[in-house]
Design an enzyme around this catalytic site. Sequence first.
Site, PDB file in Angstrom:
ATOM      1  CG  HIS A  96      -1.972  -1.044   1.216  1.00 50.55           C
ATOM      2  ND1 HIS A  96      -3.259  -0.863   0.754  1.00 50.55           N
ATOM      3  CD2 HIS A  96      -1.915  -2.331   1.628  1.00 50.55           C
ATOM      4  CE1 HIS A  96      -3.954  -1.984   0.889  1.00 50.55           C
ATOM      5  NE2 HIS A  96      -3.162  -2.898   1.411  1.00 50.55           N
ATOM      6  CG  ASN A 169      -8.107  -4.088   1.109  1.00 46.96           C
ATOM      7  OD1 ASN A 169      -7.375  -3.128   1.343  1.00 46.96           O
ATOM      8  ND2 ASN A 169      -7.667  -5.331   1.104  1.00 46.96           N
ATOM      9  CG  HIS A 360      -2.126  -1.381  14.655  1.00 44.16           C
ATOM     10  ND1 HIS A 360      -2.268  -2.664  14.162  1.00 44.16           N
ATOM     11  CD2 HIS A 360      -1.627  -1.520  15.903  1.00 44.16           C
ATOM     12  CE1 HIS A 360      -1.873  -3.528  15.090  1.00 44.16           C
ATOM     13  NE2 HIS A 360      -1.483  -2.858  16.156  1.00 44.16           N
ATOM     14  CE1 TYR A 383      -2.027  -2.615   8.169  1.00 45.16           C
ATOM     15  CE2 TYR A 383      -2.378  -4.724   9.238  1.00 45.16           C
ATOM     16  CZ  TYR A 383      -2.549  -3.896   8.152  1.00 45.16           C
ATOM     17  OH  TYR A 383      -3.226  -4.343   7.052  1.00 45.16           O
TER      18      TYR A 383
HETATM   19  C1  HEM Z   1      -1.971 -11.052   7.156  1.00 46.02           C
HETATM   20  C2  HEM Z   1      -2.446 -10.201   6.316  1.00 46.02           C
HETATM   21  C3  HEM Z   1      -1.925  -8.793   6.208  1.00 46.02           C
HETATM   22  C4  HEM Z   1      -0.758  -8.275   6.628  1.00 46.02           C
HETATM   23  C5  HEM Z   1       0.360  -8.985   7.343  1.00 46.02           C
HETATM   24  C6  HEM Z   1      -0.748  -6.887   6.262  1.00 46.02           C
HETATM   25  C7  HEM Z   1       0.290  -6.023   6.454  1.00 46.02           C
HETATM   26  C8  HEM Z   1       0.335  -4.722   6.091  1.00 46.02           C
HETATM   27  C9  HEM Z   1       1.442  -3.840   6.224  1.00 46.02           C
HETATM   28  C10 HEM Z   1       2.808  -4.243   6.765  1.00 46.02           C
HETATM   29  C11 HEM Z   1       1.084  -2.623   5.777  1.00 46.02           C
HETATM   30  C12 HEM Z   1       1.922  -1.363   5.733  1.00 46.02           C
HETATM   31  C13 HEM Z   1       1.553  -0.537   6.915  1.00 46.02           C
HETATM   32  C14 HEM Z   1       2.417   0.648   7.132  1.00 46.02           C
HETATM   33  O1  HEM Z   1       3.593   0.659   6.739  1.00 46.02           O
HETATM   34  O2  HEM Z   1       1.924   1.604   7.772  1.00 46.02           O
HETATM   35  C15 HEM Z   1      -0.269  -2.726   5.372  1.00 46.02           C
HETATM   36  C16 HEM Z   1      -1.011  -1.700   4.901  1.00 46.02           C
HETATM   37  C17 HEM Z   1      -2.338  -1.813   4.654  1.00 46.02           C
HETATM   38  N1  HEM Z   1      -3.099  -2.946   4.729  1.00 46.02           N
HETATM   39 FE1  HEM Z   1      -2.527  -4.739   5.230  1.00 46.02          FE
HETATM   40  N2  HEM Z   1      -1.917  -6.586   5.665  1.00 46.02           N
HETATM   41  C18 HEM Z   1      -2.657  -7.737   5.616  1.00 46.02           C
HETATM   42  C19 HEM Z   1      -3.890  -7.890   5.105  1.00 46.02           C
HETATM   43  C20 HEM Z   1      -4.685  -6.855   4.799  1.00 46.02           C
HETATM   44  C21 HEM Z   1      -6.078  -6.935   4.553  1.00 46.02           C
HETATM   45  C22 HEM Z   1      -6.910  -8.225   4.593  1.00 46.02           C
HETATM   46  C23 HEM Z   1      -6.509  -5.694   4.350  1.00 46.02           C
HETATM   47  C24 HEM Z   1      -7.897  -5.242   4.109  1.00 46.02           C
HETATM   48  C25 HEM Z   1      -8.876  -5.622   4.870  1.00 46.02           C
HETATM   49  C26 HEM Z   1      -5.395  -4.800   4.445  1.00 46.02           C
HETATM   50  C27 HEM Z   1      -5.443  -3.434   4.311  1.00 46.02           C
HETATM   51  C28 HEM Z   1      -4.366  -2.612   4.395  1.00 46.02           C
HETATM   52  C29 HEM Z   1      -4.428  -1.208   4.101  1.00 46.02           C
HETATM   53  C30 HEM Z   1      -5.648  -0.420   3.709  1.00 46.02           C
HETATM   54  C31 HEM Z   1      -3.148  -0.714   4.256  1.00 46.02           C
HETATM   55  C32 HEM Z   1      -2.696   0.708   3.999  1.00 46.02           C
HETATM   56  C33 HEM Z   1      -2.856   1.533   5.214  1.00 46.02           C
HETATM   57  C34 HEM Z   1      -2.458   2.943   4.883  1.00 46.02           C
HETATM   58  O3  HEM Z   1      -3.166   3.573   4.077  1.00 46.02           O
HETATM   59  O4  HEM Z   1      -1.463   3.416   5.439  1.00 46.02           O
HETATM   60  N3  HEM Z   1      -4.292  -5.535   4.738  1.00 46.02           N
HETATM   61  N4  HEM Z   1      -0.712  -4.018   5.562  1.00 46.02           N
END
Ligand code: HEM
Length: 746
Positions: A96, A169, A360, A383
């Site tokens: 992202h 999402n 988070h 997160y």
């Molecule tokens: C085990 C599954 C997942 C892991 C380990 C994961 C991990 C991460 C990580 C490491 C980030 C970067 C966060 C940052 O640097 O601030 C991120 C961002 C994000 N994740 Fe996940 N994610 C997973 C599944 C999902 C799912 C299922 C969704 C939706 C429901 C999702 C939605 C998001 C969104 C929207 C962001 C961006 C947040 C922003 O705008 O800063 N992720 N995710």
Amino acid sequence: MKKGNKQNKSATTKVIAADLPANAGYGANDPKGDDLARNTEDSVGEYLTTNQGVRINDNQNSLKAGDRGPTLLEDFILREKITHFDHERIPERVVHARGSAAHGYFQVYESMAEYTKANFLQDPSVKTPVFVRFSTVAGSRGSTDLARDVRGFAVKFYTQEGNYDLVGNNMPVFFIQDAIKFPDLIHAVKPEPHNEIPQAASAHDTFWDFISLMPESMHMIMWVMSDRAIPRSLRMMEGFGVHTFRFINERGKARFVKFHWKPLLGLHAVVWDEAQKISGKDPDFHRRDLWEAIENGDYPEWELGVQIVEEKDEHKFDFDLLDPTKIIPEEIVPVRRIGKMTLNRNPDNFFAETEQVAFHTGNIVAGIDFTNDPLLQGRLFSYLDTQLIRLGGPNFHEIPINRPIAALHNNQRDGFMRQTVNRGQTSYEPNSLRGGCPFQAGADMSGFTTHAERIDAQKIRARSASFFDHFSQATLFFKSQTEPEQNHIVRALRFELGKVETPHIRERMLFLLAQVDKTLANRVADGLGAKVPVKLDRPMNMSFPADADPKKFQPKRATQAIETSPRLSMVDNPNFPKDNIKTRKIAFLVADGFDDVAVSEMKRALLTAGAAVMTVAPRLGMLTGANGEQVKADLSFLTGTSVMFDAVYVPGGEASVVLLKKESESSNFLNEAYQHCKTIAASGAGVELLERTGIIRDSSGDGQEANPSSAQAGIITTREDDVAGIAASFVEGISQHRHWQREMTL
Ligand code: HEM
């Protein structure tokens, strides 16, 4: 551009909270705006200084030994400036990375006390500030907005009882069921490690290799191959919390809840050809669209919807509520809309806010709780962990965009970049030296208590058999799409798998697609010049333990309670009637000598309906109409193209049309709009331009005789000068967004 809802900020470089009037620089009733104001500065009317506040006399020349001599180490001004510059970058998000964000507020429609004690869901008069970041998943920070990808939809609610993040999402399911597969998924979809190709695209071998070995991803694959993955605007897409969460009320009663965001502008997408062209013409298309809408006062709005399931009903579905690859169809549990979110302010600084914001899933407030969804459980770890490195240490909650508006008191201390000056002798609890402060809050004082779920289990690495149905909801999704939407899925798969170079990966994928829908698989196979294999050389589901019996892990198919769910379609979705053209962008193709009356009448009709109008002309500058009226050309054919617009109008005016006919770009513009199934209108001599492109055939009659099939398919013409007669049809045509019947005849 000046922001509509902002006043001038105080021109002081060192801003101290007490110096600022309440709401300094931000609208009224914006507690997060007040909070951010403590850290804003705008330098207006101020001297240039070093970071130590020393005024700078010469910012053009470094300190040298003679005007042609070497630079001196002593130059503290040069060193400070360059050192800061050298350290300006922080790591981009591991996923992202590409995103854009906006401020706004959320208001609940009526108290949800029956279901949750969450403070921000009680009082309809309370506006809870929010910061929302939309993103793509796979691309780097500088990648295109129009990649075929999931869109992140992350909302931070600054509630009076602490920050609540709904990190969702624009698709309600996910690729995998267990967090332990997330690094594999992301490694597979990101550019391949040996050559870092391709950027922001899933159309490559490693992604489809992984997917072909992960049948649990098939439901999500249907969504990602659908037009949901190429939204027309971030303002025109749904959002979903994906996982099942819990609502807890004051009495401690828990219920399951799924969260939805329903856009009030409806659901719209671009077509894939358009997406690819926009990626070249304006890679910031979504970011710009969001920014401009807010600057223009067209504040995007979403309603928050909830699907609530009683705990006793946990097992009554033909899928597991804890499985993030499943939806609860809205036909089975209706979505209740409980409040509205409005985005009304752009960030002041992209880095400080959009880049530094840290969402988070673990940021929850009393009244909301987690479930044991194994993907959610992994996210609860991920997160905070990733943000520790991305934002450089344990104090990123103090960064203005991240800090809550609720009071924050604890005994956490020190660490890199600590801002808070904690007073006092004690930094532990219990203590007697500080009267026990800060002290714990009882549940009746909004102290967070975890739902006391009963767990009676063995410690085991396993997946519940209730997670083994990998295809039924993929089939449900595909069957619920209209014919053009199904065609788009077929074409998306042909494109993606067509870019896959390894034959056996394509074959496995065709086999998996056949488990979803045989016609789908055959149509994709036709496009690839391949055949759907009747059996596989290796087990379908490779994601099982090394020494397990493969048969036990083959996907199963559950019987679905419903055959189709119209609310999964974008085109024919009863939740989103196609009844308005608000904020849609319409191009007027004009040159000197245009029909002034037609232009102003059509413009009036479109603006009244809430659309935006821009003129596109052979050149920039002022244009003169047949009656001498002057209009500014907003874009030339070099700077403006059809893919930036939702519809196009060619007014009459003999001279204007003669000039437009000399420009091959005017034909390209119209042909592209036609191919992308957009509404096209022409009046007076403007109709001739449509004839020249072949969009309409008949040059004799009055336009009503023009190609009758095209007349029904969003081509609206009149040879009369009076455009009032066609304005209403034009508006109606645009409200349909696209005229897919035209696509079928291509
Ligand atoms: C085990 C599954 C997942 C892991 C380990 C994961 C991990 C991460 C990580 C490491 C980030 C970067 C966060 C940052 O640097 O601030 C991120 C961002 C994000 N994740 Fe996940 N994610 C997973 C599944 C999902 C799912 C299922 C969704 C939706 C429901 C999702 C939605 C998001 C969104 C929207 C962001 C961006 C947040 C922003 O705008 O800063 N992720 N995710």
